[in-house]
Each structure stands twice: as structure tokens, then as C-alpha cells.
Design an enzyme around this catalytic site. Sequence first.
Site, PDB file in Angstrom:
ATOM      1  N   THR A 258      -0.533   6.783  -0.808  1.00  0.00           N
ATOM      2  CA  THR A 258      -1.577   5.796  -1.147  1.00  0.00           C
ATOM      3  C   THR A 258      -1.354   5.271  -2.547  1.00  0.00           C
ATOM      4  OG1 THR A 258      -2.887   7.561  -2.128  1.00  0.00           O
ATOM      5  CG2 THR A 258      -3.458   6.910   0.141  1.00  0.00           C
ATOM      6  N   ASP A 259      -1.904   4.112  -2.821  1.00  0.00           N
ATOM      7  CA  ASP A 259      -2.188   3.817  -4.213  1.00  0.00           C
ATOM      8  C   ASP A 259      -3.369   4.718  -4.569  1.00  0.00           C
ATOM      9  OD1 ASP A 259      -2.000   0.714  -6.093  1.00  0.00           O
ATOM     10  OD2 ASP A 259      -2.388   2.776  -6.729  1.00  0.00           O
ATOM     11  N   TRP A 260      -3.649   4.861  -5.810  1.00  0.00           N
ATOM     12  CA  TRP A 260      -4.601   5.899  -6.245  1.00  0.00           C
ATOM     13  C   TRP A 260      -6.041   5.554  -5.836  1.00  0.00           C
ATOM     14  CZ3 TRP A 260       0.007   7.025  -6.707  1.00  0.00           C
ATOM     15  CH2 TRP A 260       0.466   8.209  -7.265  1.00  0.00           C
ATOM     16  N   GLY A 261      -6.518   6.279  -4.848  1.00  0.00           N
ATOM     17  CA  GLY A 261      -7.858   6.017  -4.340  1.00  0.00           C
ATOM     18  C   GLY A 261      -7.884   4.944  -3.283  1.00  0.00           C
TER      19      GLY A 261
END
Length: 733
Positions: A258-261
Site C-alpha cells: 500500500t501507500d501509507w494508509g
Amino acid sequence: MIQTILSGKSKPIIVGGVLAYLNDNLPIEERVKDALSRMTLEEKTRLSYADGRFSTPGCARLGIPGLMYSDGPHGVRAEICWNSWDYAGWTNDSCTAFPALTCLASTWNPVLSKSYGVAIGEEALFRNKSVLLGPGVNIYRTPLNGRNFEYLGEDPYLAARMCVPYIQGVQENGVAACVKHYALNNQELWRNHIDVQVSDRALYEIYLPAFKAAVMEGKTWTIMGAYNKVRGTHAAHNKLLNNDILKGEWGFDGCVVTDWGAAHDTYEAAMYGLDLELGTYTNGLTSNSDLGYNDYYLGDAYLRMIKDGKIPMEVVEEKAARVLRLIFRTSMNRNKGFGAMANENHEETAYRIATEGIVLLKNESRFDKKPLLPIQKGAYKRILVVGDNAIRNLMMGGGSSELKPKKVITPLDALKEEFGDCITFSQGYVAGRPMFDRADVIPQSVIDSLYSAAIEEAKQADLVIFLGGLNKNYQQDCEGDDRKTFELPFEQNRLIKGILDVNQKMVLVLTSGNAVDMPWIEKVPSLIQSWYLGSIGGKALADVLIGEINPSGKLPFSYPVRLEDCPAHFYGEISYPGDSIRQEYKEDILVGYRWYDTKKIKPLFPFGYGLSYTEFQYGKPVVSATELKAGESLEVKVTVKNTGKVAGKEIVQLYIGDEKCSVLRPVKELKDFYKVELQPGEEQEVAFTVERDDLTFFDDERHEWIAEPGRFKIYIGRSSEDIEGTATFMYCD
Ligand code: GLC
């Protein structure tokens, strides 16, 4: 350790005295299979979500280490705290800041891209990172996108050619590249949720090719899902992007991170191809609850769904296998070197990329029939350097690609080194602190006094070197939001005009990751498009200004005269920036020069444009055949001669146009390029090969690449607009 392993659930397979999954001599797939056979369900699911801001776990019981991640695409970011976004305050994590990827793209030099990847990979390895979070390859769709400086421009072919060697170089170090942000993350405004609607044709012809090349040629071991939605589903767990295209059509065997979050749903994350969930907070999205990692979408909720029979075991096994494969390729790979950090080799690599990426846009002979560039030593008694970008550390700010460089050579440092006391400096404008969430407010009195001082100094100068452009402040070249205007910030236009009114001898150097408005263009005699050049950037720029290096960069994106000329801005807000929920890429395949060519709108500077301190003459292109059949190829040859007085490099570009097609196609599309270095008087023949794949368009009804029989035109150009010769041939399938 063996005792704890033996107490596990299955009889150990011991090969040559070593447990199979620990045996480097076995193929990775056998090691993965053996490790899986020993792991419990809980251990398999635990692989897939974070245990720190930049880390995911392995399996301690089996002695399998986890993965350490680090930004970014331009250098290894300073160490961040395990459980917060604060920097850890290490004193031994200063790095080499390499030039931004837009500069790399401007070199049009895949060999330099490989050197870039090897060097940055060595620094990631030295810092014990398993995954380097780069390169970024999102297509430059609008000059307002805050992160274009991290990407490779507007053309899918150039972006593809320039990202593959970088990825290969990084991974030669046993460090995973992480090509990002997959996909359609072409703006920062509303990036966490904007739902992008785009045709299959535009998706396959424009927005996917660089990712496809990264996977199928670069063999990237990880890919980062974007924050935005695509056709209603978050990109991080999007069935079309991850299962159908990435893992289905392209056969990707690595991990989707993922991108962060960026994860938002457990079932989708499990079933639609997400393998590793990292987060902005300890519970992934919303809070820093103590050790809340099990609250991640792929945490307890995932395990519960599996136990409730809602997630098939083969999905669980496949996800865990991908993470184990990544671990065996990186943190458990004993065939790695030891890396290197911020050494002279890396600085030399950064310097070479910087010098080859700088683009000379104008250099008119207005004074004694000579151009201002290169600046001859001794020709001027008083050279005024103006601008905040002459002294600013442009590696700070910009978001996650921010760096703590070991060395920062500013343009002013380097120019003083070259010209000594001839140099005077006036800041001219001030940009304030590089912040991520708001712009610094500068009192008008400060702005006016800096302006007046610069004007006075300009009156006394024999030559003015203006170092302006954008910087890494919020709502400029910075992650998290987009630019709010096409204009230069900090009242630079007023200052540029004010100086030109009192002194016409100006070399204007713009540093930016984006095109900007140039209301003063007619009055500026010499203009350079520079980039975020990294640690040695000031010296690279000075060496180009004095002619030590002959500039050879070419624009990786078009420079529109006005923002309204830009395709993303032609169809109103729904096209850019969207209505805050949905966005429609209404220009479809006509991105960048494809638009300007087809709509016959003249850009200020075209894609692929760049001048030199020497001149190049092109011969007529010669085609080996007037007919091309499927399965065959034809050759295009063209000679290029350096007719000037100094050595130089020229980027010969080959475009192809389909003269008659059942669907709308751009007038021409970049299909190959080659950078030649020629001494004065030297001539070289450049040969290109054209095959069926260079003629195709994506037929979204048949879902395949089609080349329709008929006449095709070859364009040989020094830019997408400056065509030096054409030739036609018939394609017969
Ligand atoms: C950021 C960026 C991504 C970066 C990650 C970790 O939000 O979008 O490019 O690698 O988070 O900092």
C-alpha cells in the site's frame, strides 16, 4: 533455534544439514514452499501488515527476518522513528541526494538510469533497507501536480525506457525497488479518495506502459498501490489493476504494497491483490493507539474472515508466498554486497545525471552578436546572482522524497568558486520555510525591500544570473497538494521584469519539476530549465553555465503557453481536478504533445526540446523497405553531424504516425530515441528498428493491441515539433 523450529508443526526437511527454507542453494520457490509448510495460519497472515512505520515482520520462530522500507526515489531518506513520523535524529544517515527523476528523464540516457539505480541501491543496502520506495512513474498530465518532480514526464515510452534500468540497478544490490504509485495518481489534490474514470485505451496506451515495463522488463519485486480510487475501488486493492492486469496479464510475482494508509477494506485487500499493508498510524489509518498494528485491515479482521471461511486458503497461501519470496530476495539474501553510503562514486553519478539533465531553452545572440552562454571567464567584472534558489537547500521539503544530504553545493557556492569576487549576490525574493501543510507568510515589506535591493544591484551589474523557479514548499513541487497557479510564486515575475527593465543581460535559470508561466519570455535572452539536481547540483549547473559541460537535456514534458492550452484543463473541473469525488480524464489518449499536435496548439517549448552550445545537422532518414509485414522489421537510418565548434550530445527521436486508422490516434508517438556524442565535425549514423508493436493501438473492445494495415509515417526529430525528416511505409498484416 533448531530446537524451536523442531517443536513446530511439521517434520523439518533437512537438505545438506540445513533446513530447506534456510538453504541459499535451493531455488527460492522451494524455500518458499518449505517455509509455508511450517508456518501456522497466524504466522502466515502476520507477514502482511506493518510492525512499524517502515517495517513489516517475518516469522521470528523460524528465524525469518522482516522487511525494512525506506523512501525515496532520489536518495535514502533519513531514518524515521519506529512508531512516529519524526526523524530519529541519527548522525550517520546523511546520504547522496541524486537528481529528481524528472532530471533523469531529461537526460534521455538509459545508461545513466542504470548507474542511478546501482548507486541509490548501494546506499539503501548500506542502510539495511529491504525495499526502496521508488521510482515514481506516474504520467505528467497537468503542470499543477505537486509530485511531477518525482516522475519521468508525459510520455509513456520515455518513462518506460528510463525506469527499467533504475529498477534493475537497485535490485542488483538485493534491495527491492517499489515502482509507484500504481495507478492514475496524477495529482495530489484529493489524492486519498478521488475516483479516476479513464478509458481502457488511455489506461493501456498512456498510464500503464511504464508500470508494465517496470514489471515485465525491470522485474520489480514490489509495486506501490496508489491512494486514489480507479473506477470506484481504491487502487491499493483494485481487482482490475492488481488481479486482472498486474498479476494476470503481466504475471507479476512480487508484492503489492500500500501507500501509507491507502488500504480501506479487509475483504478487498485480501481478495484484490494487496500483499503488504503499511500505515500512517499504528492502526493503519486513524489513530496512534498503542501497538495497534493488529487493527490494520490485514490484521485481526483478515484472520477473522479466514476463520469464518470468507477468504479461501489459496488466497492466504498465495499472499504469504509473495511476502516470503520478497524476504528471500532481500533481507534473507546472503548473496548481497555491503552497499556504500555517500561516497565519491555516488557523487560523480549524481553530478553526471544533473549535468546531462539540464535543458537549454534559449540562448539568443543579442549582444555583440554573441549569446550570453556559455559565460566566458574574465568577460565580466560584476556578475549579479539573484534568487532564493541560488542558496536554498532544495533537497529539504517536498514530502516523502525529502533528503538529508551529506553534501549540498548550491549554485551560489559553485559560481563563487568559478568567478570569485566578480560575483555579488542579492536574494531578490524569499520563499520561507519548506512546510508540508501551509505556505510561509512573508511580510510585503520584506518582499519590497528584497526587490528594491536586487534592482539596484542589477543596475550596476555587467551580467545577471537569475536563479528562480519553484521549490519544495507546500502547494509547489510538494506531495500532498497541487500548485494553485501556473505562475511563478513569490512575485518573481515582477522581479524578473524589474531587472530586465534595468539590465537586459540576464541568464534566467528556472529550477522546478513542472512547467511554469513565462510572461517575460520574449525579453529573456538566455533561459535554462534546471531541476532539483541533488547534492552536487550547484556545481553541475555552474559547469553548464561556463561551458565546462555542453547542455544536452531535452524536455520530458511540453511547456504550454497558457494553462488553458493543457489537455487536462481543457474540459473543465471534472477533468482537473475533478469534482472532489470523481474525475474524468476527458482528454483520453491525447496527453502532452499528443494533444498539441492533434489540436494544432503550439506549445511554448515542445516535448523533447533542448538546445546545445553546438549545432547538429541531420541527414534525410532512409528506410530499408517501403513495406512492413507482421513478424518482420524494417530499419530507419539517419546521419547526425556536429557542425559546431564544441563537442556535444544530441538526442535523436523517432516518432511514428498512423496515417489512416479506424479510431482517433495522435499525429505521432515517440517509439525510440538514441543519444549520440559527437566531436566537432564528427558524423554518426543512427539506426532504429521498427516492428509491428511500434504501430499498434489498444483496441478496448477486443482488449488487444491492434496494428491496422495501411500507411505509416516515420518522423525523425530533435524534438516532437522540430522534425528533421520523414519517411513512409505500408504495413500489411
Ligand atoms: C507517502 C507517499 C509515498 C511514500 C510513502 C512513505 O504518502 O505517497 O510515495 O513512499 O508515503 O513515506
